[in-house]
Write an enzyme that holds these catalytic residues in place. Structure first.
Site, PDB file in Angstrom:
ATOM      1  CB  CYS A 138      -0.909  -0.088   1.300  1.00 25.80           C
ATOM      2  SG  CYS A 138      -1.853   1.444   1.562  1.00 25.80           S
ATOM      3  CB  CYS A 145      -4.866  14.152   1.992  1.00 26.05           C
ATOM      4  SG  CYS A 145      -5.948  13.986   0.623  1.00 26.05           S
TER       5      CYS A 145
HETATM    6 FE1  SF4 Z   1      -8.145   9.581   1.011  1.00 32.06          FE
HETATM    7 FE2  SF4 Z   1      -9.863  11.487   2.174  1.00 32.06          FE
HETATM    8 FE3  SF4 Z   1      -7.728  10.521   3.639  1.00 32.06          FE
HETATM    9 FE4  SF4 Z   1      -7.340  12.155   1.731  1.00 32.06          FE
HETATM   10  S1  SF4 Z   1      -8.606  12.663   3.507  1.00 32.06           S
HETATM   11  S2  SF4 Z   1      -6.362  10.297   2.091  1.00 32.06           S
HETATM   12  S3  SF4 Z   1      -9.196  11.505   0.235  1.00 32.06           S
HETATM   13  S4  SF4 Z   1      -9.540   9.248   2.884  1.00 32.06           S
END
Ligand code: SF4
Ligand code: SAH
Length: 380
Positions: A138, A145
């Protein structure tokens, strides 16, 4: 590691061998380069193949170990390119063989990758190997993010930067090296670590091409899955690239109100828009679109939601992966009870939808994405 016998002539450097020194590289990470590009830097061409072989079949960590590469070309490579570029600063191992790596980049950013043993080696009654072990890696695509899902640990740290193609590829090399996996051992890759891969599509697409190159790691694109929170136009761009990768949508909710609460980007690309993008996604004939459904206690674990899910997926060659929410300090959500999840899965199954419940590999380590990094930051 087998060291190739070197031919005496092979170690003499031609003037043309040092062409690399005249090239100014934007990205010094050697893993960011496709073989075609390396061939432009290094002549004669076969040297580039040899370098690729050292990087991806022997997991070389320096140029000195590249025995059939002439000394001054080794030096030029050392100056022009950098490797390794990511260093494991913390590794947590679970009882089931899952290992979570916290890597640090050259500029001090940290991100995670997970090594998952999906199946142990199986033997027949004569003690012959019946089935080999199965591994899934992974990998992360970004540090942090931008999407900001409320349940996700990665989101809490905000967005730092995209990972380069090389930093993505290097995760796979580092995990193979650290776990002594032979270059020919086939593995699956899921872009389900930190970050939104479709928010860094150019680098992710390049990494996929490098990872699948037959002279390199040779990981078939059908063994690589991109998981997305649903950036609809980017799903379409990815489809148009015809890479042959699998796609997984983090759906998590069956109505826009709840999905927008969980994944703020749903306000921009709602469920209908995302499903429309997926309808046209080019699929390998034997494959299905994977819909990930994070099951959160008392939020979306009821049979009413299962019923709506069946309706939504009508017309798709779909597979649903139910993921029990993995609790962490930054979220108040709770893990669903196993019976409710099973009922949910049974309902889907009865309606003809292939559904699996994700085994919580490495539950005793910081299993869901971003959790090990969060822990490290807290300790500092
Ligand atoms: Fe995935 Fe949402 Fe986490 Fe970003 S914030 S890594 S889009 S689950
Ligand atoms: N950004 C992409 C890929 C990385 S996240 C995406 O969202 O799809 C990979 C998966 O981990 C997603 O399905 C995400 O919803 C899930 N995830 C995030 N936090 C989790 C948690 N606390 N427990 C279980 N799964 C989680």
């Amino acid at each position: 590691m087998t060291i190739h016998k070197t031919n005496k002539d092979d170690t003499k450097t031609q003037a043309s061998d040092v062409k690399t020194s005249r090239v100014s590289l934007q990205d010094r990470n050697i893993y960011s380069y496709h073989l075609d590009e390396l061939e432009q830097f290094v002549t004669p061409k076969f040297r580039a193949k040899q370098i690729y072989n050292w990087l991806y079949k022997h997991y070389a960590i320096n140029t000195e170990s590249m025995k059939n590469i002439p000394k001054n070309l080794q030096e030029v490579l050392q100056q022009a390119f950098s490797f390794p570029n990511i260093t494991p600063i913390r590794i947590e191992e679970s009882n089931d063989g899952t290992k979570k790596y916290l890597f640090q980049t050259n500029d001090g950013a940290t991100f995670e990758s997970v090594f998952i043993k999906m199946r142990e080696k199986e033997y027949d009654e004569n003690n012959r190997v019946k089935k080999g072990e199965k591994y899934t890696f992974c990998v992360s695509s970004q540090v942090g993010c931008r999407v900001g899902c409320v349940f996700c640990s990665t989101a809490k740290g905000g967005f730092v930067r995209n990972l380069s193609a090389g930093e993505i590829v290097e995760q796979v090399v580092a995990l193979k090296r650290d776990n002594n996996l032979d270059a020919h051992k086939s593995i699956n890759i899921v872009f389900m670590g930190m970050g939104e891969p479709l928010d860094n599509l150019n680098n992710v697409a390049k990494a996929i091409k490098i990872l699948s190159h037959e002279e390199g790691l040779c990981i078939a694109t059908r063994r690589q899955t991109i998981s997305t929170s649903g950036i609809a136009p980017q799903i379409e761009r990815l489809g148009a690239m015809k890479l042959g990768v699998q796609i997984a949508l983090s759906l998590h909710a069956v109505d826009d109100a709840l999905r927008s609460r969980l994944i703020p980007m749903n306000k921009v690309y709602n469920i209908e828009r995302v499903l429309e993008a997926l309808r046209n996604f080019p699929l390998d004939t034997r494959k299905r679109i994977l819909f990930e459904y994070l099951v959160i206690k008392d939020i979306n674990d009821d049979l009413g939601s299962a019923k709506k899910l069946v309706k939504l997926l009508h017309g798709f060659r779909a597979k649903v992966n139910l993921i029990p929410f993995n609790p962490h300090a930054e979220s108040e959500f709770q893990r669903p009870c196993p019976e409710k999840m099973q009922n949910f899965a049974d309902y889907l199954y009865k309606k003809g939808i292939v559904a699996t419940i994700r085994e919580s590999k490495g539950i005793d380590i910081s299993a869901a994405c971003g959790q090990l990094r969060a822990k490290q930051i807290k300790m500092q």
